[in-house]
Design a protein around this motif. Structure first.
Motif, PDB file in Angstrom:
ATOM      1  N   GLN A   7       0.831  -1.211   0.000  1.00 49.69           N
ATOM      2  CA  GLN A   7       0.000   0.000   0.000  1.00 49.69           C
ATOM      3  C   GLN A   7       0.864   1.258   0.000  1.00 49.69           C
ATOM      4  O   GLN A   7       0.572   2.225  -0.716  1.00 49.69           O
ATOM      5  N   TYR A   8       1.914   1.214   0.786  1.00 46.64           N
ATOM      6  CA  TYR A   8       2.822   2.370   0.891  1.00 46.64           C
ATOM      7  C   TYR A   8       3.448   2.699  -0.455  1.00 46.64           C
ATOM      8  O   TYR A   8       3.406   3.852  -0.911  1.00 46.64           O
ATOM      9  N   PHE A   9       4.024   1.703  -1.125  1.00 45.10           N
ATOM     10  CA  PHE A   9       4.703   1.943  -2.388  1.00 45.10           C
ATOM     11  C   PHE A   9       3.729   2.285  -3.512  1.00 45.10           C
ATOM     12  O   PHE A   9       4.035   3.105  -4.375  1.00 45.10           O
ATOM     13  N   VAL A  10       2.548   1.677  -3.504  1.00 46.74           N
ATOM     14  CA  VAL A  10       1.544   1.988  -4.525  1.00 46.74           C
ATOM     15  C   VAL A  10       1.071   3.435  -4.389  1.00 46.74           C
ATOM     16  O   VAL A  10       0.990   4.178  -5.376  1.00 46.74           O
ATOM     17  N   LEU A  11       0.766   3.849  -3.164  1.00 48.86           N
ATOM     18  CA  LEU A  11       0.320   5.224  -2.932  1.00 48.86           C
ATOM     19  C   LEU A  11       1.423   6.216  -3.269  1.00 48.86           C
ATOM     20  O   LEU A  11       1.164   7.274  -3.853  1.00 48.86           O
ATOM     21  N   LYS A  12       2.647   5.891  -2.900  1.00 50.78           N
ATOM     22  CA  LYS A  12       3.779   6.772  -3.188  1.00 50.78           C
ATOM     23  C   LYS A  12       3.959   6.948  -4.691  1.00 50.78           C
ATOM     24  O   LYS A  12       4.148   8.062  -5.188  1.00 50.78           O
ATOM     25  N   LEU A  13       3.878   5.820  -5.408  1.00 56.14           N
ATOM     26  CA  LEU A  13       4.041   5.861  -6.859  1.00 56.14           C
ATOM     27  C   LEU A  13       2.934   6.669  -7.521  1.00 56.14           C
ATOM     28  O   LEU A  13       3.195   7.516  -8.391  1.00 56.14           O
ATOM     29  N   PHE A  14       1.684   6.429  -7.117  1.00 58.59           N
ATOM     30  CA  PHE A  14       0.554   7.149  -7.693  1.00 58.59           C
ATOM     31  C   PHE A  14       0.648   8.647  -7.405  1.00 58.59           C
ATOM     32  O   PHE A  14       0.450   9.473  -8.307  1.00 58.59           O
ATOM     33  N   LEU A  15       0.940   9.004  -6.177  1.00 61.80           N
ATOM     34  CA  LEU A  15       0.980  10.412  -5.801  1.00 61.80           C
ATOM     35  C   LEU A  15       2.141  11.132  -6.469  1.00 61.80           C
ATOM     36  O   LEU A  15       1.980  12.258  -6.968  1.00 61.80           O
ATOM     37  N   VAL A  63       1.319  28.787 -10.459  1.00 67.23           N
ATOM     38  CA  VAL A  63       0.599  28.168  -9.340  1.00 67.23           C
ATOM     39  C   VAL A  63       0.645  26.642  -9.456  1.00 67.23           C
ATOM     40  O   VAL A  63       0.910  25.937  -8.465  1.00 67.23           O
ATOM     41  N   MET A  64       0.392  26.122 -10.669  1.00 64.67           N
ATOM     42  CA  MET A  64       0.434  24.674 -10.864  1.00 64.67           C
ATOM     43  C   MET A  64       1.824  24.111 -10.603  1.00 64.67           C
ATOM     44  O   MET A  64       1.970  23.041  -9.989  1.00 64.67           O
ATOM     45  N   LEU A  65       2.857  24.839 -11.047  1.00 59.50           N
ATOM     46  CA  LEU A  65       4.226  24.398 -10.812  1.00 59.50           C
ATOM     47  C   LEU A  65       4.542  24.342  -9.325  1.00 59.50           C
ATOM     48  O   LEU A  65       5.101  23.361  -8.822  1.00 59.50           O
ATOM     49  N   LEU A  66       4.199  25.411  -8.608  1.00 59.24           N
ATOM     50  CA  LEU A  66       4.514  25.496  -7.186  1.00 59.24           C
ATOM     51  C   LEU A  66       3.785  24.420  -6.388  1.00 59.24           C
ATOM     52  O   LEU A  66       4.400  23.696  -5.585  1.00 59.24           O
ATOM     53  N   VAL A  67       2.479  24.298  -6.607  1.00 64.26           N
ATOM     54  CA  VAL A  67       1.686  23.320  -5.855  1.00 64.26           C
ATOM     55  C   VAL A  67       2.126  21.894  -6.181  1.00 64.26           C
ATOM     56  O   VAL A  67       2.283  21.052  -5.275  1.00 64.26           O
ATOM     57  N   SER A  68       2.348  21.610  -7.461  1.00 63.53           N
ATOM     58  CA  SER A  68       2.778  20.264  -7.856  1.00 63.53           C
ATOM     59  C   SER A  68       4.159  19.938  -7.307  1.00 63.53           C
ATOM     60  O   SER A  68       4.424  18.793  -6.903  1.00 63.53           O
ATOM     61  N   LEU A  69       5.032  20.931  -7.290  1.00 65.53           N
ATOM     62  CA  LEU A  69       6.377  20.712  -6.751  1.00 65.53           C
ATOM     63  C   LEU A  69       6.327  20.387  -5.259  1.00 65.53           C
ATOM     64  O   LEU A  69       7.048  19.503  -4.783  1.00 65.53           O
ATOM     65  N   ILE A  70       5.473  21.087  -4.536  1.00 62.25           N
ATOM     66  CA  ILE A  70       5.303  20.806  -3.107  1.00 62.25           C
ATOM     67  C   ILE A  70       4.823  19.368  -2.907  1.00 62.25           C
ATOM     68  O   ILE A  70       5.333  18.636  -2.051  1.00 62.25           O
ATOM     69  N   GLY A  71       3.843  18.951  -3.708  1.00 64.09           N
ATOM     70  CA  GLY A  71       3.332  17.590  -3.597  1.00 64.09           C
ATOM     71  C   GLY A  71       4.372  16.546  -3.975  1.00 64.09           C
ATOM     72  O   GLY A  71       4.492  15.507  -3.315  1.00 64.09           O
ATOM     73  N   ALA A  72       5.163  16.814  -5.036  1.00 67.44           N
ATOM     74  CA  ALA A  72       6.174  15.855  -5.489  1.00 67.44           C
ATOM     75  C   ALA A  72       7.273  15.673  -4.440  1.00 67.44           C
ATOM     76  O   ALA A  72       7.660  14.542  -4.119  1.00 67.44           O
ATOM     77  N   VAL A  73       7.775  16.796  -3.909  1.00 67.47           N
ATOM     78  CA  VAL A  73       8.820  16.719  -2.887  1.00 67.47           C
ATOM     79  C   VAL A  73       8.279  16.065  -1.620  1.00 67.47           C
ATOM     80  O   VAL A  73       8.951  15.243  -0.989  1.00 67.47           O
ATOM     81  N   GLY A  74       7.047  16.430  -1.240  1.00 66.98           N
ATOM     82  CA  GLY A  74       6.441  15.851  -0.045  1.00 66.98           C
ATOM     83  C   GLY A  74       6.266  14.345  -0.154  1.00 66.98           C
ATOM     84  O   GLY A  74       6.540  13.606   0.797  1.00 66.98           O
ATOM     85  N   SER A  75       5.835  13.872  -1.335  1.00 67.05           N
ATOM     86  CA  SER A  75       5.652  12.428  -1.512  1.00 67.05           C
ATOM     87  C   SER A  75       6.989  11.701  -1.583  1.00 67.05           C
ATOM     88  O   SER A  75       7.119  10.570  -1.102  1.00 67.05           O
ATOM     89  N   LEU A  76       7.992  12.330  -2.165  1.00 73.70           N
ATOM     90  CA  LEU A  76       9.303  11.691  -2.300  1.00 73.70           C
ATOM     91  C   LEU A  76      10.027  11.591  -0.959  1.00 73.70           C
ATOM     92  O   LEU A  76      10.678  10.594  -0.662  1.00 73.70           O
ATOM     93  N   ARG A  77       9.872  12.625  -0.141  1.00 71.58           N
ATOM     94  CA  ARG A  77      10.555  12.660   1.152  1.00 71.58           C
ATOM     95  C   ARG A  77       9.676  12.184   2.311  1.00 71.58           C
ATOM     96  O   ARG A  77      10.112  12.146   3.449  1.00 71.58           O
ATOM     97  N   PHE A 246      -4.818   9.384   2.033  1.00 71.51           N
ATOM     98  CA  PHE A 246      -4.485   7.989   2.323  1.00 71.51           C
ATOM     99  C   PHE A 246      -2.974   7.817   2.528  1.00 71.51           C
ATOM    100  O   PHE A 246      -2.539   7.029   3.372  1.00 71.51           O
ATOM    101  N   TYR A 247      -2.193   8.564   1.748  1.00 72.43           N
ATOM    102  CA  TYR A 247      -0.731   8.432   1.873  1.00 72.43           C
ATOM    103  C   TYR A 247      -0.240   8.960   3.219  1.00 72.43           C
ATOM    104  O   TYR A 247       0.628   8.356   3.854  1.00 72.43           O
ATOM    105  N   ILE A 248      -0.808  10.073   3.661  1.00 71.56           N
ATOM    106  CA  ILE A 248      -0.454  10.610   4.973  1.00 71.56           C
ATOM    107  C   ILE A 248      -0.838   9.609   6.070  1.00 71.56           C
ATOM    108  O   ILE A 248      -0.068   9.376   7.016  1.00 71.56           O
ATOM    109  N   SER A 249      -2.010   9.005   5.928  1.00 66.47           N
ATOM    110  CA  SER A 249      -2.448   8.003   6.901  1.00 66.47           C
ATOM    111  C   SER A 249      -1.501   6.802   6.909  1.00 66.47           C
ATOM    112  O   SER A 249      -1.185   6.249   7.975  1.00 66.47           O
ATOM    113  N   GLN A 250      -1.033   6.409   5.722  1.00 71.97           N
ATOM    114  CA  GLN A 250      -0.121   5.271   5.624  1.00 71.97           C
ATOM    115  C   GLN A 250       1.220   5.587   6.293  1.00 71.97           C
ATOM    116  O   GLN A 250       1.798   4.738   6.983  1.00 71.97           O
TER     117      GLN A 250
END
Length: 275
Positions: A7-15, A63-77, A246-250
């Motif tokens: 579940q962890y790796f699937v959610l990480k990959l999707f996000l 705006v899309m770049l900034l928000v997406s970058l925050i999400g990408a870094v957050g999911s990676l780290r 779900f990823y935060i919960s995981q």
């Protein structure tokens, strides 16, 4: 435990993939906006958000770049703070979109008047702003309309006003003219003196309906298409929101399991593990 890992790796990959996709889209929109703005400045067209769609594209892309970058870094780290910022930002966007739709529907008359006022403002500088001219020409040909409220709105333009000299006086642009064939090239002076008539009736050479009413009529007739477009905007945001939650919960579940198991939580890339 194995199930949690999957579940962890699937959610990480999707996000992460989700954020990278919108990061790419945001970059493309920003590039188009910058190019359009350079061309706008090159031809010295007028300023203003309504008269300069390039500015809107640039802001949207950033705006899309900034928000997406925050999400990408957050999911990676696996950074909970960045992931929550990303999730709450999506929530804010969804709420604003829903409120905007409700306000437009509830204040339809006021919204229509405001939109017509903005169109007339653009029509004043129709020949001086290439961005607005291209948009207005496309709308008038696409929706078979003329002006904002009606064809007489063109009186606000200094070249089409009846007091102006020249062949355009008391007329409307040729994109207001009725065409019988899809790719027919209209006579550029087909709308000549249209504003000088008290009332146009019968087989007129120009479209009499205003573009605001024509667009609203098109929306009513194509509600399925409009509904599909709205879903195409909302569903991806809801997907990102749910996936992030779900990823935060995981991640929280993984961290709670550490004291019991004595093992460190697994990470996809060790160098990005948050300290």
């Amino acid at each position: 435990m194995c199930e949690n890992k999957v579940q962890y790796f699937v959610l990480k990959l999707f996000l992460f993939g989700y954020c990278c996709f919108w990061l790419t889209v945001g970059g493309i929109i920003l590039s188009i906006g910058i190019y359009a703005e350079v061309e706008r400045q090159r031809y010295k067209t007028l300023d203003g958000a309504f008269l300069a769609p390039a500015i809107i594209l640039i802001v949207q892309g950033l705006v899309m770049l900034l928000v997406s970058l925050i999400g990408a870094v957050g999911s990676l780290r696996d950074n909970i703070t960045l992931l929550k910022i990303f999730m709450y930002t999506l929530v804010v966007f969804l709420v604003l979109e829903l409120l905007g739709g409700i306000v437009v529907l509830a204040l339809r008359t006021q919204t229509k008047k405001l939109f017509n006022k903005s169109i007339r403002k653009g029509m004043m500088n129709y020949y001086d702003d290439l961005d607005f001219k291209n948009i207005m020409d496309y709308v008038q040909k696409k929706f078979k309309c003329c002006g904002g409220t009606d064809f007489k709105d063109w009186e606000v333009n200094m070249y089409h006003n009846c007091s102006a000299p020249g062949p355009l006086a008391c007329g409307v642009p040729y994109t207001c003219c009725v065409t019988s064939k899809p790719n027919e090239v209209a006579n550029t002076l087909c709308g000549s003196k249209a504003l000088d008539k008290e009332r146009l009736e019968g087989a007129t050479p120009i479209y009499l309906t205003g573009c605001t009413d024509a667009f609203l009529l098109w929306v009513e007739e194509n509600y399925v298409i409009i509904g599909g477009l709205l879903l195409a905007i909302i569903v991806p945001q809801v997907f990102g929101l749910v996936c992030t939650w779900f990823y935060i919960s995981q991640i929280n579940t993984e961290e709670e399991d550490v004291p019991r198991s004595g093992k460190t939580p697994h990470r996809m890339i060790k160098m990005f593990v948050p300290q």
